[in-house]
Structure formats: C-alpha cells, structure tokens
Design a protein around this motif. Structure first.
Motif, mmCIF file in Angstrom:
data_model
loop_
_atom_site.group_PDB
_atom_site.id
_atom_site.type_symbol
_atom_site.label_atom_id
_atom_site.label_comp_id
_atom_site.label_asym_id
_atom_site.label_seq_id
_atom_site.Cartn_x
_atom_site.Cartn_y
_atom_site.Cartn_z
ATOM 1 N N THR A 132 14.041 53.455 12.139
ATOM 2 C CA THR A 132 14.799 54.321 13.062
ATOM 3 C C THR A 132 16.038 53.638 13.640
ATOM 4 O O THR A 132 16.879 54.301 14.245
ATOM 5 C CB THR A 132 13.921 54.762 14.258
ATOM 6 O OG1 THR A 132 13.550 53.582 15.003
ATOM 7 C CG2 THR A 132 12.693 55.523 13.813
ATOM 8 N N GLY A 133 16.121 52.315 13.526
ATOM 9 C CA GLY A 133 17.225 51.597 14.161
ATOM 10 C C GLY A 133 16.966 51.338 15.639
ATOM 11 O O GLY A 133 17.833 50.811 16.332
ATOM 12 N N VAL A 134 15.778 51.677 16.098
ATOM 13 C CA VAL A 134 15.396 51.366 17.487
ATOM 14 C C VAL A 134 14.353 50.255 17.434
ATOM 15 O O VAL A 134 13.375 50.340 16.680
ATOM 16 C CB VAL A 134 14.801 52.611 18.197
ATOM 17 C CG1 VAL A 134 14.248 52.240 19.566
ATOM 18 C CG2 VAL A 134 15.866 53.698 18.329
ATOM 19 N N THR A 135 14.581 49.201 18.215
ATOM 20 C CA THR A 135 13.649 48.082 18.231
ATOM 21 C C THR A 135 12.798 48.147 19.485
ATOM 22 O O THR A 135 13.319 48.125 20.604
ATOM 23 C CB THR A 135 14.424 46.747 18.221
ATOM 24 O OG1 THR A 135 15.348 46.811 17.146
ATOM 25 C CG2 THR A 135 13.500 45.574 18.018
ATOM 26 N N ALA A 136 11.480 48.228 19.288
ATOM 27 C CA ALA A 136 10.570 48.298 20.432
ATOM 28 C C ALA A 136 9.291 47.541 20.095
ATOM 29 O O ALA A 136 8.862 47.524 18.934
ATOM 30 C CB ALA A 136 10.256 49.750 20.760
ATOM 31 N N HIS A 137 8.698 46.910 21.092
ATOM 32 C CA HIS A 137 7.465 46.142 20.904
ATOM 33 C C HIS A 137 6.463 46.575 21.963
ATOM 34 O O HIS A 137 6.614 46.218 23.141
ATOM 35 C CB HIS A 137 7.735 44.639 21.033
ATOM 36 C CG HIS A 137 8.792 44.135 20.084
ATOM 37 N ND1 HIS A 137 8.512 43.820 18.778
ATOM 38 C CD2 HIS A 137 10.117 43.919 20.253
ATOM 39 C CE1 HIS A 137 9.631 43.414 18.178
ATOM 40 N NE2 HIS A 137 10.613 43.472 19.051
ATOM 41 N N ALA A 138 5.468 47.344 21.564
ATOM 42 C CA ALA A 138 4.459 47.808 22.525
ATOM 43 C C ALA A 138 3.552 46.652 22.934
ATOM 44 O O ALA A 138 3.267 45.757 22.140
ATOM 45 C CB ALA A 138 3.629 48.918 21.897
ATOM 46 N N SER A 139 3.093 46.684 24.160
ATOM 47 C CA SER A 139 2.113 45.707 24.644
ATOM 48 C C SER A 139 0.739 46.107 24.095
ATOM 49 O O SER A 139 0.309 47.252 24.260
ATOM 50 C CB SER A 139 2.131 45.741 26.177
ATOM 51 O OG SER A 139 1.137 44.895 26.676
ATOM 52 N N PHE A 140 0.045 45.145 23.437
ATOM 53 C CA PHE A 140 -1.194 45.527 22.745
ATOM 54 C C PHE A 140 -2.321 44.518 22.967
ATOM 55 O O PHE A 140 -3.302 44.477 22.240
ATOM 56 C CB PHE A 140 -0.880 45.697 21.246
ATOM 57 C CG PHE A 140 -1.859 46.537 20.477
ATOM 58 C CD1 PHE A 140 -2.214 47.814 20.888
ATOM 59 C CD2 PHE A 140 -2.423 46.059 19.300
ATOM 60 C CE1 PHE A 140 -3.106 48.589 20.176
ATOM 61 C CE2 PHE A 140 -3.320 46.820 18.565
ATOM 62 C CZ PHE A 140 -3.659 48.091 19.000
ATOM 63 N N GLY A 141 -2.141 43.671 23.989
ATOM 64 C CA GLY A 141 -3.157 42.649 24.287
ATOM 65 C C GLY A 141 -4.501 43.267 24.624
ATOM 66 O O GLY A 141 -5.556 42.717 24.307
ATOM 67 N N GLU A 142 -4.458 44.403 25.302
ATOM 68 C CA GLU A 142 -5.667 45.185 25.581
ATOM 69 C C GLU A 142 -5.514 46.477 24.789
ATOM 70 O O GLU A 142 -4.911 47.447 25.256
ATOM 71 C CB GLU A 142 -5.784 45.483 27.087
ATOM 72 C CG GLU A 142 -5.942 44.254 27.969
ATOM 73 C CD GLU A 142 -7.281 43.548 27.776
ATOM 74 O OE1 GLU A 142 -8.202 44.135 27.180
ATOM 75 O OE2 GLU A 142 -7.393 42.391 28.218
ATOM 76 N N PRO A 143 -6.028 46.519 23.566
ATOM 77 C CA PRO A 143 -5.713 47.635 22.667
ATOM 78 C C PRO A 143 -6.411 48.956 22.993
ATOM 79 O O PRO A 143 -6.065 49.992 22.434
ATOM 80 C CB PRO A 143 -6.163 47.119 21.296
ATOM 81 C CG PRO A 143 -7.210 46.109 21.595
ATOM 82 C CD PRO A 143 -6.840 45.479 22.899
ATOM 83 N N VAL A 144 -7.390 48.903 23.883
ATOM 84 C CA VAL A 144 -8.199 50.090 24.184
ATOM 85 C C VAL A 144 -8.220 50.288 25.697
ATOM 86 O O VAL A 144 -8.246 49.311 26.451
ATOM 87 C CB VAL A 144 -9.643 49.892 23.649
ATOM 88 C CG1 VAL A 144 -10.506 51.104 23.937
ATOM 89 C CG2 VAL A 144 -9.631 49.593 22.151
ATOM 90 N N SER A 145 -8.241 51.543 26.135
ATOM 91 C CA SER A 145 -8.233 51.826 27.570
ATOM 92 C C SER A 145 -9.580 51.463 28.216
ATOM 93 O O SER A 145 -10.628 52.026 27.869
ATOM 94 C CB SER A 145 -7.963 53.317 27.801
ATOM 95 O OG SER A 145 -8.368 53.702 29.098
ATOM 96 N N ALA A 146 -9.528 50.537 29.176
ATOM 97 C CA ALA A 146 -10.753 50.133 29.892
ATOM 98 C C ALA A 146 -11.288 51.303 30.713
ATOM 99 O O ALA A 146 -12.510 51.499 30.834
ATOM 100 C CB ALA A 146 -10.444 48.932 30.789
ATOM 101 N N ALA A 147 -10.375 52.102 31.279
ATOM 102 C CA ALA A 147 -10.806 53.210 32.132
ATOM 103 C C ALA A 147 -11.528 54.282 31.314
ATOM 104 O O ALA A 147 -12.542 54.832 31.745
ATOM 105 C CB ALA A 147 -9.586 53.807 32.835
ATOM 106 N N LEU A 148 -11.021 54.544 30.121
ATOM 107 C CA LEU A 148 -11.665 55.562 29.274
ATOM 108 C C LEU A 148 -13.016 55.060 28.758
ATOM 109 O O LEU A 148 -13.996 55.818 28.710
ATOM 110 C CB LEU A 148 -10.727 55.945 28.120
ATOM 111 C CG LEU A 148 -11.183 57.084 27.200
ATOM 112 C CD1 LEU A 148 -11.568 58.331 27.993
ATOM 113 C CD2 LEU A 148 -10.091 57.425 26.186
ATOM 114 N N ARG A 149 -13.087 53.776 28.421
ATOM 115 C CA ARG A 149 -14.369 53.196 27.995
ATOM 116 C C ARG A 149 -15.397 53.329 29.112
ATOM 117 O O ARG A 149 -16.550 53.700 28.888
ATOM 118 C CB ARG A 149 -14.207 51.717 27.622
ATOM 119 C CG ARG A 149 -13.532 51.502 26.285
ATOM 120 C CD ARG A 149 -13.234 50.023 26.018
ATOM 121 N NE ARG A 149 -14.311 49.145 26.415
ATOM 122 C CZ ARG A 149 -14.200 48.157 27.304
ATOM 123 N NH1 ARG A 149 -13.047 47.888 27.884
ATOM 124 N NH2 ARG A 149 -15.246 47.421 27.597
#
Ligand SMILES: CSC[C@H]1O[C@H](OP(=O)(O)O)[C@H](O)[C@@H]1O
Ligand SMILES: Nc1ncnc2[nH]cnc12
Length: 310
Positions: A132-149
């Motif tokens: 896409t020509g857009v550079t983005a880096h998502a934070s993924f250290g905690e890959p799953v939602s603790a609240a939903l779990r």
C-alpha cells in the motif's frame, strides 16, 4: 459490497469465527446472510448475521468455508478480518481445533491461549499494509485480549465436563501435513501448550484492524509427541470435534450476554479499549506522506478514521 468501495459500517459489533468442526452458530436466530467483497478479495464464505434474544447482532464466519474447502495456508485471512470489520465488528471470538502438547491438556479440553509462536513459512499474506505504500507496525507483544479471555473464562461453568485452561501458548504451524514427532517434541521443549495452523495471521490481522480478539483452542488430539498414542489423524480430530463443537456452542451462548453487555452497552467500552485506536501509534510516516500513498483507497475500507471517508 464490491472491492474498492468505502466500507458500509453496520452495527454488528460481535464476530465469531468458527474453525474445524464448527461451521454454524446454533441457538441464535439468523436474520441475514451477507456476501461481502473486500479490497483483498472475498472472505471464506458468506457471513451469517444472527440476532440474540436481547436484540444484538452477531456475525458468524466459517474460517475454512461452510464445507471446509479452504486449506489453512490458503485462507484469505485479510478478507475474513476486513469483511467482519466492515460490518462494524469490534470484538472477535474465534474457535480453533488444536493438538495438545501437554499431558494435562486432554482431548476435549479448551485452552484460552495468551501467547502464540509463529511457525508459518512466509506464504500467507499477513498485513493489510503490504503493497500500500503505508508503513505501520502493530504492537503484538500481547497477541490476544486478556479482557476477552477473562470474560470467556468466567463462563467455564457452562461446560462442567471439561477443563478450560485460562492461559497457554499455541504454536501456529504451516501444514497442511501434521508435525513430525521430533517437531512436536521441539515445541514441547519451547514450553508450548497446543498446536494449530490458523492463529497466525488471524490474530495479527485482527490487531491491525483494531479488533479485540481471543481464540478458544479446543484440544482434539495429542499431536505426535506422545509415545503411547498414535500420531494425530484427521479422523481423530473430527471424532473429538463432534463433542467439542457442542461444548463450544454452550460456552459461547453462556458468555454471550456478558459479551453483548461489554460490546453494546458499556459506555466506557472497557473490553475494546486496548485495541480500539491502537494503530494511531503504529504509523511510521507523517500523515501527509500517508495521504499520498497509493494504497490509501484500499486501507480506507477498514480504517476510515485514518484514511478518511471518500
Ligand atoms: C483438520 S485438523 C487441522 C486443522 O484444524 C485446525 O483448524 P482451525 O484452526 O480452523 O480450527 C487447524 O488449525 C488446522 O487448520
Ligand atoms: N495436532 C494438530 N496439529 C495442527 N493442527 C491441529 N488441529 C487439530 N489438531 C492439530
């Protein structure tokens, strides 16, 4: 909807992705079936929208298609997540059939994994930003939602016959062949709990799309490590999944009222808060460079906030 169009955001805030053995949502009234087209192509199949007795809408998508015709490496994960997002989905509860890498996680047990080890081989499209020509880096250290779990774990009582493990690490392998015994033992030595073929890039893309995501991993077998057991086969997986699917539906129906409350009625939106808006910190380029990016139209489909309504 056709590719390239601006997403029509509807008020379907909860999405459920069903995996192996879980191809429909029973116990809820289906009010609509929609075929969504995304800039990344079509999702695995039609999305059914059900309405709960409380009047809230829940979208369901079968990850491998309604007749399980899509291999894990060939699932269009981007289209699946983008399609759900375009309906308004803010929370996804996914289900996945997994092999157990631990004696204490018995076939039939569920694991609310909190970590993932990526053993896919680079053949899966795993970012909305690619090309896409857009550079983005998502934070993924905690890959799953603790609240939903935690929300789901709070309803373990709905399936008293099985253990629901509150945490664990999954290995996501490429497949489609199952692991060798040596590989299975290697993953055990890494401390992993379960193994499947779909957590990556599904969880990663949900994070990029700012969707609160958790996956209920349903153990079907002991993979290939256990000397006293034959290595896993599809027949074994499907046999266990007939019971697992009933338990998955019972757990989902029990958790749904709380999920609806959190997704539709909590003015503080505590459940979705960590993920909602999280990509604002992920962009590398200044906004004026992003504005000129070739893939801006594509990204608008899931990110109307950052890439503007047409
Ligand atoms: C048919 S066994 C392997 C298959 O089952 C799991 O699917 P899903 O995660 O969609 O429930 C596993 O990841 C493999 O794709
Ligand atoms: N042992 C296993 N390995 C990978 N994916 C699986 N899905 C169910 N069982 C599995």
């Amino acid at each position: 909807m056709t590719g390239g169009q601006t997403a029509c955001f509807r008020d379907v805030r909860i999405g459920v992705i069903g995996g192996t053995g879980l191809y429909s949502l029973d116990g809820l009234d289906v009010v609509e079936t929609v075929a969504v087209e995304t800039p990344w192509g079509p999702p695995s199949g039609p999305i059914t929208i059900a309405e709960s007795s409380r009047g809230h809408k829940i979208a369901f998508l079968a990850r491998h298609g309604p007749s399980h015709h899509v291999l894990p490496s060939e699932v269009n994960y981007r289209a699946n997540i983008a399609a759900l997002k375009s309906l308004g989905v803010q929370v996804i509860l996914a289900f996945s059939a997994v092999g157990s890498l631990r004696e204490e996680i018995r076939p039939g047990d569920f694991v609310l994994i909190d970590q993932i080890i990526d053993r896919t081989k680079g053949v899966r499209a795993d970012s909305f930003f690619t090309g896409t020509g857009v550079t983005a880096h998502a934070s993924f250290g905690e890959p799953v939602s603790a609240a939903l779990r935690a929300l789901v774990a709070g309803h373990s009582g709905a399936v008293p016959a099985i253990a629901i493990h509150a945490s664990g690490t999954s290995v996501c392998m490429e497949g489609p062949a199952f692991s060798t015994r040596a590989e299975s033992n290697l993953y055990r030595s890494w401390g992993a709990s379960v193994i499947n073929m779909t957590n990556i890039p599904e969880a990663k893309l949900a994070r990029e799309a700012e969707i609160t995501y958790a996956v209920v991993c349903m153990a079907t077998d002991y993979d290939a490590w256990r000397e006293s057991t034959e290595p896993v086969t599809v027949a074994e997986v499907m046999k266990t999944m007939t019971v697992n699917a009933a338990n998955a539906k019972a757990l989902l129906l029990a958790a749904l009222p709380d999920l609806e409350q959190a997704a539709y009625c909590d003015p503080a939106a505590a459940l979705t808060q960590p993920e909602a808006g999280s990509m604002q910190y992920a962009f590398q380029q200044p906004p004026e460079k992003q504005a000129a990016a070739a893939g801006r139209d594509k990204l608008r489909f899931i990110f109307p906030t950052y890439f503007g309504a047409k």
